[in-house]
Scaffold this motif. Structure first.
Motif, short mmCIF file in Angstrom:
data_model
loop_
_atom_site.label_atom_id
_atom_site.label_comp_id
_atom_site.label_asym_id
_atom_site.label_seq_id
_atom_site.Cartn_x
_atom_site.Cartn_y
_atom_site.Cartn_z
N VAL A 60 0.84 -1.20 0.00
CA VAL A 60 0.00 0.00 0.00
C VAL A 60 0.88 1.25 0.00
CG1 VAL A 60 -1.74 1.26 1.28
CG2 VAL A 60 -1.84 -1.21 1.17
N VAL A 61 1.90 1.20 0.85
CA VAL A 61 2.78 2.38 0.95
C VAL A 61 3.43 2.65 -0.41
CG1 VAL A 61 4.91 3.22 1.96
CG2 VAL A 61 3.19 2.15 3.40
N LEU A 62 3.89 1.58 -1.05
CA LEU A 62 4.58 1.79 -2.33
C LEU A 62 3.65 2.38 -3.37
CD1 LEU A 62 6.97 -1.19 -2.54
CD2 LEU A 62 7.53 1.16 -2.98
N MET A 63 2.38 1.97 -3.31
CA MET A 63 1.42 2.57 -4.23
C MET A 63 1.45 4.08 -4.11
SD MET A 63 -1.89 0.12 -3.90
CE MET A 63 -2.97 1.48 -3.59
N PHE A 64 1.48 4.52 -2.84
CA PHE A 64 1.44 5.96 -2.62
C PHE A 64 2.79 6.61 -2.88
CE2 PHE A 64 -2.38 4.65 -0.54
CZ PHE A 64 -3.25 5.66 -0.90
N VAL A 65 3.84 5.83 -2.65
CA VAL A 65 5.16 6.37 -2.95
C VAL A 65 5.22 6.81 -4.41
CG1 VAL A 65 7.54 5.68 -3.34
CG2 VAL A 65 6.47 5.22 -1.17
N GLY A 66 4.62 5.98 -5.25
CA GLY A 66 4.62 6.30 -6.67
C GLY A 66 3.94 7.63 -6.96
N LEU A 67 3.01 8.02 -6.10
CA LEU A 67 2.29 9.27 -6.34
C LEU A 67 3.12 10.47 -5.93
CD1 LEU A 67 -1.21 8.26 -5.01
CD2 LEU A 67 -0.49 8.45 -7.36
N PHE A 68 4.00 10.26 -4.94
CA PHE A 68 4.68 11.42 -4.38
C PHE A 68 6.16 11.51 -4.76
CE2 PHE A 68 1.12 10.45 -1.53
CZ PHE A 68 0.39 11.60 -1.75
N VAL A 69 6.73 10.39 -5.19
CA VAL A 69 8.14 10.43 -5.55
C VAL A 69 8.25 10.68 -7.04
CG1 VAL A 69 10.27 9.12 -5.66
CG2 VAL A 69 8.81 8.94 -3.68
N ARG A 70 8.97 11.71 -7.38
CA ARG A 70 9.03 12.06 -8.79
C ARG A 70 10.07 11.22 -9.53
NH1 ARG A 70 5.21 12.59 -9.60
NH2 ARG A 70 3.78 14.02 -8.62
N ASN A 71 11.21 10.98 -8.87
CA ASN A 71 12.28 10.26 -9.55
C ASN A 71 12.03 8.75 -9.48
OD1 ASN A 71 14.57 9.17 -10.54
ND2 ASN A 71 15.93 10.62 -9.52
N LYS A 72 11.74 8.18 -10.64
CA LYS A 72 11.34 6.78 -10.68
C LYS A 72 12.46 5.85 -10.23
CE LYS A 72 7.38 7.21 -13.29
NZ LYS A 72 6.62 7.98 -12.31
N GLN A 73 13.71 6.32 -10.39
CA GLN A 73 14.81 5.42 -10.06
C GLN A 73 14.97 5.21 -8.57
OE1 GLN A 73 17.93 7.26 -12.23
NE2 GLN A 73 17.38 6.21 -14.11
N HIS A 74 14.36 6.08 -7.78
CA HIS A 74 14.50 5.94 -6.34
C HIS A 74 13.56 4.92 -5.74
CE1 HIS A 74 16.41 10.19 -6.04
NE2 HIS A 74 17.18 9.29 -6.62
N ILE A 75 12.49 4.64 -6.51
CA ILE A 75 11.45 3.77 -5.96
C ILE A 75 12.02 2.41 -5.59
CG2 ILE A 75 9.29 2.64 -6.54
CD1 ILE A 75 8.70 5.11 -8.26
N LYS A 76 12.98 1.98 -6.41
CA LYS A 76 13.62 0.69 -6.16
C LYS A 76 14.16 0.61 -4.73
CE LYS A 76 17.52 0.30 -8.20
NZ LYS A 76 18.54 0.20 -9.24
N PHE A 77 14.74 1.72 -4.29
CA PHE A 77 15.35 1.68 -2.95
C PHE A 77 14.30 1.58 -1.86
CE2 PHE A 77 18.36 4.01 -5.70
CZ PHE A 77 19.31 3.03 -5.75
N TYR A 78 13.18 2.25 -2.09
CA TYR A 78 12.09 2.10 -1.13
C TYR A 78 11.67 0.64 -1.05
CZ TYR A 78 11.54 7.17 -1.10
OH TYR A 78 11.75 8.50 -0.96
N ALA A 79 11.56 0.03 -2.22
CA ALA A 79 11.12 -1.37 -2.25
C ALA A 79 12.12 -2.26 -1.53
CB ALA A 79 10.95 -1.83 -3.69
N ILE A 80 13.40 -2.01 -1.77
CA ILE A 80 14.40 -2.85 -1.12
C ILE A 80 14.35 -2.65 0.39
CG2 ILE A 80 16.89 -3.15 -0.84
CD1 ILE A 80 17.11 -2.56 -3.86
N ALA A 81 14.17 -1.41 0.81
CA ALA A 81 14.06 -1.16 2.23
C ALA A 81 12.85 -1.87 2.81
CB ALA A 81 13.96 0.34 2.48
#
Lengths: 478, 457, 347, 105, 131
Positions: free
Chosen positions: B12-33
């Motif tokens: 759920v959090v990642l869904m929202f991360v996608g809405l607020f994080v502009r740089n797509k390359q950073h999302i990977k790190f959120y997922a790994i965390a």
């Protein structure tokens, strides 16, 4: 500890060799194989005084009842020695050759040596299986990368054959594991497993097929001539000198003691297969024009005889087999060294294109004659004592079997002498005109071989003493 | 339970991360965390279940086995993110959503490892499946991806229908949904229950793509974006097996009921092995070959289900780990190549020796060569079958098939090492190489010391 | 009278009741068209229909007759079967909703209790909800079958609008259900008979339901599907004769039923103040109750018309935003507040 | 009515659904057949629930809750499925699943 | 494990739905008869011009059945999802008095997830009609 060193030294040297450049791998290989020869001789000495100190046990996978358990009996000492000597001989022979990607070549050679030593020292069935496979992988890469034109397909066939066989063996191992009283893979538990005759009846085949493919015994031999032909000759030396002994070793160490009733039930069938193989291979060898294939078929015949002798079920023949394992290894490596030399000089392997080498390369001719005669089993060469013991054992078992196997020996003399005649005598041609004689390294290697041939031929007692314990124990279990 | 909650919330959090994080390359790190957190949360509950699990509300049973399997699944997913996380960006623009879907799948897998109620089984299977339909079609413009998605969806929901019918019939016979209390097979077997079990065998075979219910697999795996194929054919498949195993071992093992399905399942296993292996031999694309090989590997994993013993349970954990790591690794390298055919691998060893060596180790593992994790995985499932005693014929088939599998796995090795060619490889980063080496080390470590994993059992 | 173990009086009673209710719906719907014009005229300071009969009272009959005698046109490119099916479904659904509404309490005729409700099922609200949802098929099928771009667009719009407003409607009903604890409309009315009307407890719920009812009936200000200046007349653009009549009629019947439903659920239905303390004959009370319901219903019909001629039409994006972003959260909020208050009072 | 009637009805519906899935070529119709299967299951579930409630089991209501879950999951499937079918339709202008096999080559 | 629902214990028999069937028959009859009547009553003077589609007098171009804006599909799909979430409230609403505050908290959590999804689709722009 010595035993572990035997495995560790080539293993570590092999890994290091991958990282070296220039002539580093060569030197490293030489050092490592010399060290292993020394240690192998050391184990021999230790074996005569305190054999128990050669055993080493460490915890590995306690949940499975599997341990890292290595040890050496007489047969093990002998085969480890053979392995060490074989690799030393190989390295000496090829010291002047330059291989593409030499570091990988030497690394893989050393790794395969480690694997082979592991097989001969394993006293835990699972570990035995793992080393059995491990010895195969480097050889696969060696053949596929440095071999002849058709190497990829041929080596692949070889690999799949042996892999399938060993998987069957794995099934057998697991089955026996569940029958052991303490659920352990150790050799002692395996021999103590209560297997009923019904089980032994089919378990025998699971193991036998794996070993038979490795040896190879007719009808599982089809990979062998192709592979020998296509492999680079140093690898063929390892393959035929040491690797086929894995099959024989497996039968003596694991098959006979663990499944004695099964072996007894099927021994006639096994011997018949072996004898068919002997005769068949000999006949093919006679009409063979390719030098490498000829030696390959001769190897099938010799191994067939050894295998038949194992199943002949008495101490004498077993002792013969054990001695012959070592001697055949030495002899065939000698032959391959000469093949390597010829191929290196002429670039061909076809017998029709050779001839008259005796004039151009007299030293090589002498070596070839001596080693060939040893291979036939002439008295006073090392081949004699083993063959004699095997034949007498086989004779005790069944006259007819002996008779047919003897046919093989006669045929062996025919094609070996024919080969000598075609290679070194007769008219030379423009190809053989340019041949040069042996280089120092090759001379050294062949001299070592011939020394062993003659010494063991004249004075085989130390070898017989070394293995007598094993043959006695095994023939009683059987 | 912790891990389940944390993965679901992470999704759920990642869904929202996608809405607020502009740089797509950073999302990977959120997922790994997020997955690291889930991994730790999962391990944290190990002490509590070390000496026996507990049941929550009659729905979820937290057991040592489940925790261990979750650890394997999460670990494999972590590796997957490390190796292929950056490939997500190439599929489409909704990167965070893809990650979120993967997390939802993971929570489904965790549910599959710990359900104690048929309702939860159903939900687990569905939570695993539905995001996959989306992931399969993530490449919206590609017709192949569309096809994969549609096919997967139709087949998947069809098998869901069958599964539900099975559950309903079992309920009709037993009167409860709790898998430990079904009490089937105590006396004579109720015909409804028998039909139900057979339907469940079929449905779950669909989910784990066992022959003859496998026909969707190659097309789906081939058509889906490669990065998702990698996940679908490994961790998710393992999740299907864990559900299979849990269901059949808990509920259908007892009394005289097991004989009714053992034969069917053995036949399915045998056919899966034979067909999977033979079809893989004839593939020209490595991706497709891996798809068929996953069918073949499914055959091996089915052993564990058929054998119904502790060895099988251990085997399936080890197999999941070994198979997942190796396949994820091969796919990670495959994605770096332009050409997915065998020829595409020609000469890789010269150009990228590290990648080639890693792939070789992974393929050894898949083929079951000793000193790699795959050997012990195969060893355990074979042992389980041999211990079972009545399915030795199956073991022999398996062994023959394992030898066949060497053929197609080694084709890649041959192409890499012994053939000449100029493969087009994308430049790989240092991090990728490090992750690859980590995977190789894992494979080797498990191959030498399987008790690293099994000592927790 | 039982024959073949069937209670025939029951059947007769129900058949009569059904006929009555259907006729009532049709008549009310017919006169709604008249009423609408009159209301519009009144609001816009005009006369409205006044030629046919006294105050134009025969106008609806004339309109109906006209529709019957018009030529029936089915466009050649349309799908014939679906073209006919569309209005039929619309009409059928409109006729079915009235089945569970309690039109009054029980009459006692010749010692036999006769309920003025066609079927008292325990899922009354769900039934209405389900049947109303089917209504969207009529519009959708009709619009699609016409094979006309305007019709198709209108029907898609209509479908989106109807389903969007079903969500807040359902949520509002859940709040009501929490209050009453029953889905049976009869129970709901009986509760209000002995207590306060639900609108007192559920003002917000009523408001949400009312707005949703407007949207569900495609009534102004939400009459986007038939926005004549955008869509040439909407989903029934290609229809003529009685098939067009069905669409129009269905809309008015829906309006009638919605009004009755609002009256039933939030305004006491057939209950009126002090009905049990008048000391009259129960049958009289029942008939008075029916009249009370009828008056309430008429008021809401008037309210529908009043709104139509007062509030301008929404734009489509405004409509959807209202539905999704305002009504749904509002309805959820209403539901939670209702639950919390009831639980708090319970302790 | 005896529970057997419900069982037969649901099984019949289920089989119709299965046959539809296997024989029809239109993705939407296949999809509808799948929904038919699910609804057959729902019906059966509820009748079993009634059967066990009549037999005196207090937890027979759980089967009805199961039906709710099936409905929810079916809805999720519908959402995903419709999206997929729409996507395919927009790319190929067809919902015939035979076209998919043509895509392969 | 579960609380028994009101649905189960309700005593309605299938027979109480019988009047609904009667009404359905009546409604069907009414619709059918009217349809037939209008078919026979009206005049039939069809010309090919009369039978083509009416598109504001402009000549018809192509098939009308083209894909419409994706928004409409999205709305439909979202409706399906949210509608079944609403379904979950029904059993709760019937039983919520017995479930008390604990049940209320559970539903609050459920509503939380509901809202999460809602906010997500809003933020994603699925409900954005004005372009």
């Amino acid at each position: 500890m010595l035993t572990v060193l035997l495995i560790l030294i080539p293993f570590i040297a092999g890994l290091i060799a991958f990282g070296l450049k220039g002539s580093g791998p060569k030197v490293l290989g030489m050092i490592s194989s010399l060290a292993t020869v020394v240690i192998a001789i050391g184990t021999w000495c230790t074996f005569r005084t305190t054999p128990d100190s050669l055993n080493f046990v460490a915890n590995w996978i306690p949940q499975l009842g599997s341990q890292f358990r290595v040890g050496l009996d007489g047969m093990g000492v002998m085969l480890c020695l053979l392995t060490a000597i074989a690799s030393l001989l190989v390295f000496i022979t090829i010291y002047n050759r330059n291989y593409e990607k030499a570091n990988a070549f030497y690394g893989l050679m050393l790794l395969s040596q480690a694997g082979l030593t592991g097989v001969f020292t394993a006293f835990d069935a699972l570990q035995f299986y793992i080393f059995w496979e491990l010895a195969l992988i480097p050889v696969y890469f060696l053949c596929s990368f440095w071999g002849g034109e058709k190497r990829i397909a041929v080596t692949f066939k070889f690999f799949v054959y042996t892999f399938l066989g060993s998987l069957l063996m794995l099934v057998g191992i697991i089955y026996i594991y569940f029958q052991t009283p303490d659920h352990s893979f150790s050799f002692a538990s395996f021999t103590g497993a209560n297997l009923n005759p019904e089980d032994q009846k089919w378990l025998f085949w699971l193991f036998f097929v794996a070993f038979a493919i490795k040896m190879p015994v007719f009808p599982f031999h089809t990979w062998q001539p192709d592979t020998y032909e296509q492999s680079p000759t140093p690898v063929t030396m390892i393959l035929s000198g040491v690797m086929v002994k894995m099959g024989l070793f497996g039968v003596i160490r694991w098959l006979l003691p663990v499944i004695p009733q099964g072996a007894a039930m099927w021994s006639d069938v096994a011997i018949v297969l072996c004898i068919i193989g002997i005769v068949y291979a000999s006949c093919i060898a006679m009409v063979q024009n390719d030098l490498k294939r000829l030696i390959a078929y001769s190897s099938i015949a010799h191994i067939g005889l050894m295998c038949a002798a194992i199943f002949a079920n008495n101490e004498q023949s077993l002792q013969g087999v054990l001695v012959q394992m070592f001697n055949h290894g030495i002899n065939i490596i000698g032959l391959w060294i000469i093949v390597e030399v010829i191929q290196n000089r002429l670039g061909v392997k076809n017998l029709d294109q050779m001839g008259g080498m005796a004039q151009k390369a007299p030293r090589m001719a002498i070596f070839l004659v001596i080693i060939s005669l040893a291979n036939i089993g002439l008295p006073l060469t090392n081949g004699f004592i083993g063959e004699f013991l095997m034949f007498s054992g086989l004779f005790q078992y069944n006259h007819w079997f002996m008779a047919f196997a003897g046919l093989g020996i006669i045929l062996s003399a025919v094609y070996t002498l024919g080969m000598i005649q075609k290679v070194i005598f007769g008219q030379g041609n423009e190809l053989t005109e340019t041949t040069t004689d042996l280089q120092p390294g090759e001379t050294l290697a062949l001299s070592l071989v011939v020394i062993m041939v003659l010494v063991l031929g004249v004075y085989p007692k130390p070898m017989l003493d070394l293995v007598s314990g094993t043959s006695e124990v095994v023939s009683k279990l059987f | 339970m912790n891990a389940l909650i944390s993965t679901a919330l992470s999704g759920v959090v990642l869904m929202f991360v996608g809405l607020f994080v502009r740089n797509k390359q950073h999302i990977k790190f959120y997922a790994i965390a997020a997955i690291l957190i889930a991994f730790i949360a999962n391990l944290a509950q190990y002490p509590a279940v070390e000496h026996g699990g507990y049941i929550m509300y009659g729905m979820i049973e937290v057991t040592k086995f489940g925790v261990l399997f979750n650890a394997v699944a999460l670990g494999a997913a972590l590796l997957y993110f490390l190796l292929s996380g950056s490939e997500f960006e190439k599929v489409g623009e909704h990167v965070a959503d893809y990650f979120a879907l993967v997390f939802f799948i993971l929570s489904g897998i965790m549910l599959a490892a710990s359900f104690s109620n048929l309702l939860m089984l159903f939900l687990a299977i569905e939570i695993m499946s539905i995001p996959q339909y989306i992931l399969a079609g993530a490449d919206k413009k590609s017709l192949k991806s569309n096809e994969a998605s549609l096919k997967y969806f139709l087949m998947g929901s069809f098998s869901t229908g069958i599964l539900l019918m099975g559950i309903t019939l079992i309920y009709g016979a037993a009167g409860t949904f709790e898998i430990s209390g079904l009490g089937l097979g105590a006396e004579s077997v109720h015909p409804l229950a028998l039909c139900g079990i057979i339907l469940m065998v079929f449905a779950l075979s669909f989910k784990v793509s066992a022959v003859p219910f496998h026909f969707w697999t190659p097309d789906v795996y081939d058509g889906s974006p490669t990065v998702f194929t990698s996940f679908m054919s490994t961790v998710v498949k393992a999740g299907g097996f864990i559900a299979f195993l849990r269901m059949f071992h808990t509920s259908f093992a007892g009394g005289n009921i097991s004989e009714h399905w053992t034969l069917i399942l053995s036949i399915i296993t045998a056919v899966t092995l034979i067909l999977g292996n033979f079809s893989a031999v004839f593939q020209q694309s490595v991706k497709r070959m891996l798809a068929y090989s996953s069918i073949a590997q499914a055959g091996f994993m089915l052993f564990a289900v058929v054998a119904m013993n502790n060895m099988g349970a251990q085997g399936i954990i080890l197999y999941s780990a070994a198979y997942s790591i190796a396949t994820i690794g091969v796919f990670a390298v495959l994605m770096k190549l332009k050409d997915y055919t065998f020829e595409g691998f020609n000469g890789l060893a010269k150009k990228e020796p590290l990648l080639a060596a890693a792939v070789a180790v992974f393929l050894f593992s898949l083929a079951g060569i000793p000193v790699t994790a795959g050997f012990f995985a195969k060893y355990f499932v074979l042992s389980a079958a041999i211990q079972h005693g009545h399915i030795l014929w199956l073991v022999i088939i398996a062994v023959l098939c394992a030898a066949i599998s060497v053929y197609y796995y080694f084709r890649v090795i041959i192409a890499m090492y012994f053939k000449q060619g100029e493969p087009e490889v994308e430049p790989v980063s240092g991090g990728f190489k490090a992750a690859l080496i980590l995977a190789v080390l894992l494979v080797l470590a498990l191959g030498l010391f399987p008790n690293l994993l099994l000592c927790w059992m | 009278m039982t024959l073949l173990s069937i209670d025939w009086f029951f059947i007769i009673e129900k058949v009569l009741l059904i006929s009555g209710v259907l006729v009532l719906s049709l008549v009310v719907a017919m006169y709604s068209t008249w009423g609408e014009r009159k209301v519009a005229a009144w609001i816009q300071d005009r006369f409205g229909p006044n030629r046919a009969g006294f105050m134009g009272l025969l106008q609806p009959l004339a309109d109906g007759g006209k529709l019957f005698f018009k030529e029936e046109i089915i466009p050649s490119t349309s799908n014939r079967f679906l073209f006919i099916l569309g209005p039929s479904i619309a009409m059928l659904v409109a006729c079915m909703t009235s089945a569970v509404i309690p039109w009054g309490d029980t009459l006692v005729i010749a010692g036999r209790p006769v309920s003025l409700q066609i079927a008292d099922v325990n899922i009354g609200i769900l039934f209405i909800f389900g049947v109303v949802s089917m209504g969207v098929y009529g519009i959708m099928i009709g619009g699609w079958a016409s094979n006309n771009k305007f019709s198709l667009l209108a029907s898609v719009r209509a479908a989106s609008q109807i389903i969007s407003y079903e969500l807040p409607m359902g949520l509002a009903l859940i709040a009501l259900l929490m209050l009453t604890g029953s889905l049976s409309l009869k129970d709901i009315v009986e509760q209000q008979r002995h207590g306060l009307w639900n609108v007192v407890y559920q003002p917000l719920g009523f408001f949400i339901f009312l707005i949703c009812a407007f949207a569900e009936c495609n009534r102004a200000p939400f009459d986007l599907p038939e926005a004549e200046n955008e869509l040439n007349g909407g989903y029934h653009l290609e229809y003529s004769s009685m098939k067009l009549g069905f669409f129009l009629f269905a809309e008015y019947i829906n309006m009638f039923i919605s009004s009755a439903l609002i009256a039933t659920m939030y305004f006491g239905g057939y209950a009126f103040p002090w009905m049990d303390s008048l000391g009259l004959d129960p049958n009289i009370v029942t008939i008075l109750g029916f009249l009370a319901l009828f008056i309430k219903t008429l008021f809401f019909i008037f309210f529908f018309m009043w709104v139509r001629w007062t509030v301008p039409r929404f734009r489509y994006d405004q409509l959807m935003r209202l539905g999704w972003k305002i009504m749904i959260p509002l309805a959820l909020f209403n539901m939670l507040i209702t639950g919390a208050l009831i639980l708090a009072r319970q302790q | 009515m005896p529970v057997q009637y419900y069982i037969f009805l649901s099984i019949a519906l289920f089989c119709i659904g299965v046959m539809g899935v296997l024989m029809r070529r239109n993705a939407i119709i296949i999809f509808m057949c799948i929904e038919l299967m699910l609804n057959a299951v729902n019906l059966l579930m509820v009748s079993f629930s009634k059967m066990w409630a009549d037999a005196g089991r207090v937890d027979a209501g759980s089967a009805q809750l199961f039906v709710f879950f099936i409905m929810v999951v079916a809805a999720a499937e519908v959402a995903v499925g419709l999206a997929i079918i729409t996507m395919v339709y927009r790319n190929t202008h067809s919902v015939d699943i035979n076209i998919l096999n043509r895509l392969k080559n | 494990m579960y609380t028994e629902t009101v649905f189960l214990s309700a005593t309605t028999t299938p027979f109480s739905y019988f009047p609904i069937v009667l009404q359905l028959i009546a409604a069907l009859g009414f619709v059918g008869i009217t349809m037939l009547a209008t078919h026979f009553l009206g005049p039939k003077r069809k010309t090919s011009d009369k039978l083509i589609n009416f598109e504001s007098g402009i000549e018809q171009k192509g098939n009308a059945r083209q894909p419409v804006a994706i928004k409409y599909f999205l709305t439909a799909i979202l409706f399906v999802l949210f509608d079944v979430e609403v379904i979950f409230f029904y059993p709760y609403a019937v039983n919520f008095r017995e479930l008390g505050w604990e049940g209320f908290m559970a539903v609050l959590m459920f509503v939380g997830f509901f809202l999460c999804g809602f906010i997500y689709i809003t933020k994603k722009g699925a409900l954005k009609w004005e372009d």
